[in-house]
Enzyme design. Sequence first.
Site, PDB file in Angstrom:
ATOM      1  CD  GLU A   1      -1.253   3.699   8.339  1.00 36.80           C
ATOM      2  OE1 GLU A   1      -0.986   4.087   9.489  1.00 36.80           O
ATOM      3  OE2 GLU A   1      -1.454   4.457   7.384  1.00 36.80           O
TER       4      GLU A   1
ATOM      5  NE  ARG B   1      -3.157   2.532   2.889  1.00 36.31           N
ATOM      6  CZ  ARG B   1      -3.040   3.327   3.953  1.00 36.31           C
ATOM      7  NH1 ARG B   1      -2.278   2.999   4.973  1.00 36.31           N
ATOM      8  NH2 ARG B   1      -3.699   4.459   4.009  1.00 36.31           N
TER       9      ARG B   1
ATOM     10  CG  HIS C   1      -0.958   8.924   3.778  1.00 39.27           C
ATOM     11  ND1 HIS C   1      -1.135   7.586   4.018  1.00 39.27           N
ATOM     12  CD2 HIS C   1      -0.460   9.426   4.930  1.00 39.27           C
ATOM     13  CE1 HIS C   1      -0.749   7.282   5.249  1.00 39.27           C
ATOM     14  NE2 HIS C   1      -0.331   8.396   5.824  1.00 39.27           N
TER      15      HIS C   1
ATOM     16  CD  GLU D   1      -4.238   7.277  10.095  1.00 38.15           C
ATOM     17  OE1 GLU D   1      -3.717   8.338  10.462  1.00 38.15           O
ATOM     18  OE2 GLU D   1      -3.759   6.171  10.369  1.00 38.15           O
TER      19      GLU D   1
ATOM     20  CE1 TYR E   1       0.616   2.257  13.662  1.00 43.34           C
ATOM     21  CE2 TYR E   1      -1.430   3.309  13.004  1.00 43.34           C
ATOM     22  CZ  TYR E   1      -0.172   2.821  12.685  1.00 43.34           C
ATOM     23  OH  TYR E   1       0.282   2.894  11.394  1.00 43.34           O
TER      24      TYR E   1
HETATM   25  O1  IFM Z   1       2.968   7.348  10.163  1.00 45.42           O
HETATM   26  C1  IFM Z   1       1.601   7.336  10.388  1.00 45.42           C
HETATM   27  C2  IFM Z   1       0.837   7.187   9.090  1.00 45.42           C
HETATM   28  O2  IFM Z   1       1.166   8.179   8.175  1.00 45.42           O
HETATM   29  C3  IFM Z   1      -0.646   7.280   9.347  1.00 45.42           C
HETATM   30  N1  IFM Z   1      -1.049   6.378  10.402  1.00 45.42           N
HETATM   31  C4  IFM Z   1      -0.275   6.348  11.610  1.00 45.42           C
HETATM   32  C5  IFM Z   1       1.203   6.205  11.301  1.00 45.42           C
HETATM   33  C6  IFM Z   1       2.012   6.146  12.594  1.00 45.42           C
HETATM   34  O3  IFM Z   1       1.798   7.293  13.340  1.00 45.42           O
END
Ligand code: IFM
Length: 459
Positions: free
Chosen positions: A360, A78, A122, A165, A300
């Site tokens: 992610e 990705r 992004h 996001e 996360y």
């Molecule tokens: O690095 C970022 C990414 O660009 C978007 N999601 C979270 C990651 C870690 O903070």
Amino acid sequence: MTEFMKFPENFAWGTATAAYQIEGAAHEDGRKDSIWDVFARTPGKVANADNGDVTDDHYHRWKEDVALMKELGYTAYRFSLAWPRIIPDGRGKVNPAGIDFYNRLIDELLKVEIHPIVTLYHWDLPAALPDGWLNRETSFAFAEFCQVAVRAFGDRVKDWITINEPFCPSFLGYAYGRHAPGIQDLGKALLAAHHLLLAHGLAVPVVRAACPDGRVGITLNEGPFYPATRSVENLDAARHADGEFNRWFLDPLYGRHYPLDMLQDYVKAGALETIEPKFILAGDMQQIAVPTDFLALNYYTRSVIDTVKPAGNFPNNISTLANPAETHTEMGWEIFPFGLYETICRAYFAYKPPEIIITENGASYSDAPDASGRVSDIRRIAYLQSHIEAVGQAIRAGVPVTGYYVWSLMDNFEWAFGYAQRFGLIYVDYKTQKRHPKDSAFWYGQVARKNGLEMKAAG
Ligand code: IFM
């Protein structure tokens, strides 16, 4: 006896990156500034005054990077397209050198049979667009950019993510000032969030028209918010935090309009006083709720909440855990794999997207090469193991999860943290640009090859 957790056939085992975080070549071949170039140049905004001018130099080293992915055994990748590389002024003239770069990358990925999934936005908004996401016109400019990109690459790329996001470029960018453009005004964040969601809604039919055999969705960052205690105040604070981070985006995308409790909170906080309160025009909410083929999630951590700070300041995430070094990654984020299971199940069972992709998940640890060049990052392996198991459990619970992407392929520019945080499976020596696959990179390759893993947690 350990049990082998096998994933569905054709499950995508990938890694993820984003253009501004890895490409570099910020002033090359016709690329112009994004709002992140401008933000990074503003004193005090990014740790160590770092910027994305060079970062991993992927713009020149893409072939080596694709070869490494192949060698390591990953089946999908990705990445995002830099809008200011393709349409440097945001609207109008297309830059052929930008198109050529992504053509080379896509062709190479397909040649080595790595499945590309492409994010159209992004966070590197062309700086030339007046007033950024505060301007409704930016949503239409985005749809135009999508048409150019998907017409150029849609013969080969079939999986498209409109926006990554939207919480970050809206709330972090306009309410908390921690991301570009660094504004602190809650009302403006609501406006930006609306325009980002509208941009998604306008882009979906454009992507479909330009790539009729493709699939399109959006990526949200999601995670659970737990009250620190059962007090009414803490429960209410957790409700508010969940509303801002999760429901503010999920609800309108799935046809439920913005959550009423949050609108009430924002009105009470005076947020609508700094903007034109009628920013939602007729038809916007239907456009935003346009059906998609999948919902992509980035996960996360969880948050434990005690208070809502006034005027919508970032919710107060408190940690009650005794030993942060063992329970948190170097971002200060608690390791909480159950939260991934919970996030997937909530998104699927409460909102019913046709399919979920984890675009992610990963951990920042600064383990560096030893004298022999080996990077022994056992904490990252443990993090990934527990979170992949959580994905497997969600599949067992009946959720059609079709892919998992580690953030990130390699260490890179971590936004306001600059190069201080390392999320990569591959260590990057920024002085020499040498890549050192970490132990986790080889471990993850084995997971991909075996299409699963030996479970560590109880089944
Ligand atoms: O690095 C970022 C990414 O660009 C978007 N999601 C979270 C990651 C870690 O903070």
